[in-house]
Design a protein around this motif. Structure first.
Motif, PDB file in Angstrom:
ATOM      1  N   PRO A  34       0.810  -1.216   0.000  1.00 29.02           N
ATOM      2  CA  PRO A  34       0.000   0.000   0.000  1.00 29.02           C
ATOM      3  C   PRO A  34       0.851   1.277   0.000  1.00 29.02           C
ATOM      4  O   PRO A  34       0.298   2.372   0.016  1.00 29.02           O
ATOM      5  CB  PRO A  34      -0.775  -0.115   1.319  1.00 29.02           C
ATOM      6  N   ASN A  35       2.185   1.156  -0.008  1.00 32.97           N
ATOM      7  CA  ASN A  35       3.026   2.332   0.166  1.00 32.97           C
ATOM      8  C   ASN A  35       3.416   2.963  -1.155  1.00 32.97           C
ATOM      9  O   ASN A  35       3.921   2.295  -2.060  1.00 32.97           O
ATOM     10  CB  ASN A  35       4.279   1.966   0.966  1.00 32.97           C
ATOM     11  N   ASN A  90       0.886   5.811   2.885  1.00 30.53           N
ATOM     12  CA  ASN A  90       0.225   4.518   2.819  1.00 30.53           C
ATOM     13  C   ASN A  90      -1.193   4.762   2.298  1.00 30.53           C
ATOM     14  O   ASN A  90      -1.905   5.596   2.835  1.00 30.53           O
ATOM     15  CB  ASN A  90       0.235   3.949   4.240  1.00 30.53           C
ATOM     16  N   LEU A  91      -1.541   4.048   1.217  1.00 34.81           N
ATOM     17  CA  LEU A  91      -2.874   4.267   0.654  1.00 34.81           C
ATOM     18  C   LEU A  91      -3.641   2.961   0.615  1.00 34.81           C
ATOM     19  O   LEU A  91      -3.083   1.918   0.227  1.00 34.81           O
ATOM     20  CB  LEU A  91      -2.761   4.825  -0.768  1.00 34.81           C
ATOM     21  N   GLY A  92      -4.906   3.027   0.984  1.00 33.44           N
ATOM     22  CA  GLY A  92      -5.689   1.819   1.142  1.00 33.44           C
ATOM     23  C   GLY A  92      -6.149   1.146  -0.127  1.00 33.44           C
ATOM     24  O   GLY A  92      -5.548   0.171  -0.578  1.00 33.44           O
ATOM     25  N   THR A  93      -7.184   1.636  -0.734  1.00 30.33           N
ATOM     26  CA  THR A  93      -7.908   0.826  -1.713  1.00 30.33           C
ATOM     27  C   THR A  93      -7.247   0.804  -3.091  1.00 30.33           C
ATOM     28  O   THR A  93      -6.527   1.733  -3.468  1.00 30.33           O
ATOM     29  CB  THR A  93      -9.337   1.353  -1.859  1.00 30.33           C
ATOM     30  N   ASP A  94      -7.510  -0.279  -3.831  1.00 35.19           N
ATOM     31  CA  ASP A  94      -6.916  -0.462  -5.165  1.00 35.19           C
ATOM     32  C   ASP A  94      -7.342   0.622  -6.132  1.00 35.19           C
ATOM     33  O   ASP A  94      -6.571   1.061  -6.993  1.00 35.19           O
ATOM     34  CB  ASP A  94      -7.336  -1.822  -5.727  1.00 35.19           C
ATOM     35  N   ASN A  95      -8.591   1.038  -5.983  1.00 34.82           N
ATOM     36  CA  ASN A  95      -9.141   2.066  -6.845  1.00 34.82           C
ATOM     37  C   ASN A  95      -8.263   3.315  -6.829  1.00 34.82           C
ATOM     38  O   ASN A  95      -7.889   3.868  -7.881  1.00 34.82           O
ATOM     39  CB  ASN A  95     -10.557   2.381  -6.306  1.00 34.82           C
ATOM     40  N   ILE A  96      -7.895   3.739  -5.634  1.00 34.24           N
ATOM     41  CA  ILE A  96      -7.093   4.959  -5.496  1.00 34.24           C
ATOM     42  C   ILE A  96      -5.673   4.735  -5.999  1.00 34.24           C
ATOM     43  O   ILE A  96      -5.088   5.587  -6.661  1.00 34.24           O
ATOM     44  CB  ILE A  96      -7.121   5.428  -4.029  1.00 34.24           C
ATOM     45  N   LYS A  97      -5.142   3.558  -5.723  1.00 39.32           N
ATOM     46  CA  LYS A  97      -3.791   3.248  -6.213  1.00 39.32           C
ATOM     47  C   LYS A  97      -3.757   3.296  -7.738  1.00 39.32           C
ATOM     48  O   LYS A  97      -2.818   3.832  -8.332  1.00 39.32           O
ATOM     49  CB  LYS A  97      -3.375   1.861  -5.737  1.00 39.32           C
ATOM     50  N   THR A 138     -11.954  13.953  -1.302  1.00 37.80           N
ATOM     51  CA  THR A 138     -10.911  13.025  -1.745  1.00 37.80           C
ATOM     52  C   THR A 138      -9.555  13.561  -1.281  1.00 37.80           C
ATOM     53  O   THR A 138      -8.722  13.979  -2.074  1.00 37.80           O
ATOM     54  CB  THR A 138     -10.909  12.855  -3.276  1.00 37.80           C
ATOM     55  N   ALA A 139      -9.379  13.501   0.030  1.00 38.54           N
ATOM     56  CA  ALA A 139      -8.160  14.069   0.625  1.00 38.54           C
ATOM     57  C   ALA A 139      -6.912  13.321   0.183  1.00 38.54           C
ATOM     58  O   ALA A 139      -5.814  13.858   0.248  1.00 38.54           O
ATOM     59  CB  ALA A 139      -8.284  14.043   2.143  1.00 38.54           C
ATOM     60  N   GLU A 140      -7.077  12.075  -0.277  1.00 35.87           N
ATOM     61  CA  GLU A 140      -5.889  11.287  -0.636  1.00 35.87           C
ATOM     62  C   GLU A 140      -5.169  11.830  -1.874  1.00 35.87           C
ATOM     63  O   GLU A 140      -4.035  11.456  -2.122  1.00 35.87           O
ATOM     64  CB  GLU A 140      -6.253   9.813  -0.838  1.00 35.87           C
TER      65      GLU A 140
END
Lengths: 298, 62
Positions: free
Chosen positions: A174-175, A185-192, A240-242
């Motif tokens: 997730p990094n 560190n980012l969670g979901t696959d969609n955002i990655k 969408t703060a990420e």
């Protein structure tokens, strides 16, 4: 009774003062979008500064000493300009998707105050020269002042203290990394996937220890993020703060990495935009000017 | 120093890995559901989803 030379000196001083302020205002558009009314406010301030400045020397020569006390009054007035800009920018900053940061705001506010003093000084010199010489001396001084203010108004920018190049965005689990600098560190696959598709990574490599210390300043990094986002657009909303652009420091080398998800995915433009970000006066560090700093650098 | 990061919610695949109180815990059946809950909660709370790499997501307000 005040004579014609007095009024000629005053008029020349005022006109050149306001014109010089206007020439400096143009540069502000990018740093601080100057709306019609912002410009009006600052031209009005410049007018006041120019009046006070141009009147000083002729008034002294005519033995009108009370007029000079206005200079002190003006200094107090222009400190308020700084306060006004600071409060306004700080209020607006809360609603920015990518905030400018306190350092950047202080820098802008300081510039506004300083430029009013420059106007006052110009008008003072031009008024004096016109009064003692004639209008041509006045215009000569005005021209010299124009050149000097041109030098004073510009600071360094990032492109002069560091190399800016493209970096590769990748994920380890997730990094999020750009080259080998860890971001978050980012969670979901969609955002990655969004990051891999639309994201841009940049590495800023400082030329020397001065630049390294400057880039370590968090305010300076916020300024870079803000300007880059302002120029390329931002793929982000409040929920969408990420996708907030981030700048992180490589502790070993002092390099700074940046990751941003822009609307316009163009790495060349992003690099150009970052190179043009001003080095903030309050963030600028120069350890190499000291013996200790120089010894520590080798 | 001001405290300005908060864990708003925990989304877990394995109930035995989480406990205590503080942030609400949501249990998910599988990774797909976990992603879905996490995304929805992140949008609602304006937080960011982080992956602890042990089957647990946390939503953090930055």
């Amino acid at each position: 009774m005040l004579g014609a030379p007095f009024f000629q000196a005053m008029l020349t001083g005022i006109v050149t003062g306001v014109l010089i302020r206007y020439s400096m205002l143009k540069r502000d558009y990018r740093q601080y979008p100057s709306y019609p009314h912002g410009t009006t406010i600052h031209l009005a301030m410049a007018f006041i500064a120019a009046v006070i400045g141009s009147v000083a020397i002729p008034a002294l020569a005519e033995k009108e000493f009370t007029a000079v006390t206005f200079l002190a009054l003006a200094a107090a007035q222009f400190r308020e300009v700084r306060g006004m800009e600071r409060i306004m920018l700080r209020n607006l900053d809360r609603l920015n998707l990518v905030s400018r940061g306190m350092e950047y705001i202080e820098g802008i506010a300081r510039v506004f105050e300083a430029r009013n003093y420059l106007v006052m000084l110009t008008s003072l010199l031009v008024g004096g020269a016109t009064y003692w010489g004639n209008i041509f001396y006045g215009l000569l001084v005005a021209f010299i002042a124009y050149l000097i203010t041109g030098k004073l108004k510009g600071g360094k920018n990032i492109g002069e203290i560091a190399r800016v190049r493209e970096g590769k965005i990748s994920f380890k689990g997730p990094n999020l990394f750009v080259d080998d600098i860890h971001f978050m560190n980012l969670g979901t696959d969609n955002i990655k996937n969004k990051y891999l598709q639309r994201g841009l990574g940049v590495i800023i490599e400082p030329f020397d220890d001065n630049a390294r210390a400057t880039l370590a300043n968090v305010g300076q990094r916020m300024a870079i993020a803000h300007d880059a986002a302002a120029l390329l657009g931002l793929y982000k909303d409040v929920d969408t703060a990420e996708f907030t652009p981030l700048l992180r420091r490589d502790l070993d080398t002092g390099r700074v990495g940046m990751v941003i998800v822009p609307i316009e995915k163009d790495i060349e433009l992003l690099i150009e935009a970052i190179k043009k970000v001003p080095v903030l006066e309050s963030a600028y560090r120069s350890p190499l000017k000291t013996i200790i700093g120089r010894k520590a650098s080798d | 120093m001001e405290l300005n990061k908060f864990i708003l919610a925990v989304i877990a695949l394995k109930p035995e890995k989480v406990g205590g109180c503080g942030a609400p815990i949501f249990y998910a059946e599988n990774k797909e559901e976990q992603d879905k809950i996490a995304t929805t909660l992140a949008r609602i709370t304006e937080g960011v989803v982080h992956d602890l790499e042990n089957g647990i997501y946390i939503i953090v307000k930055h």
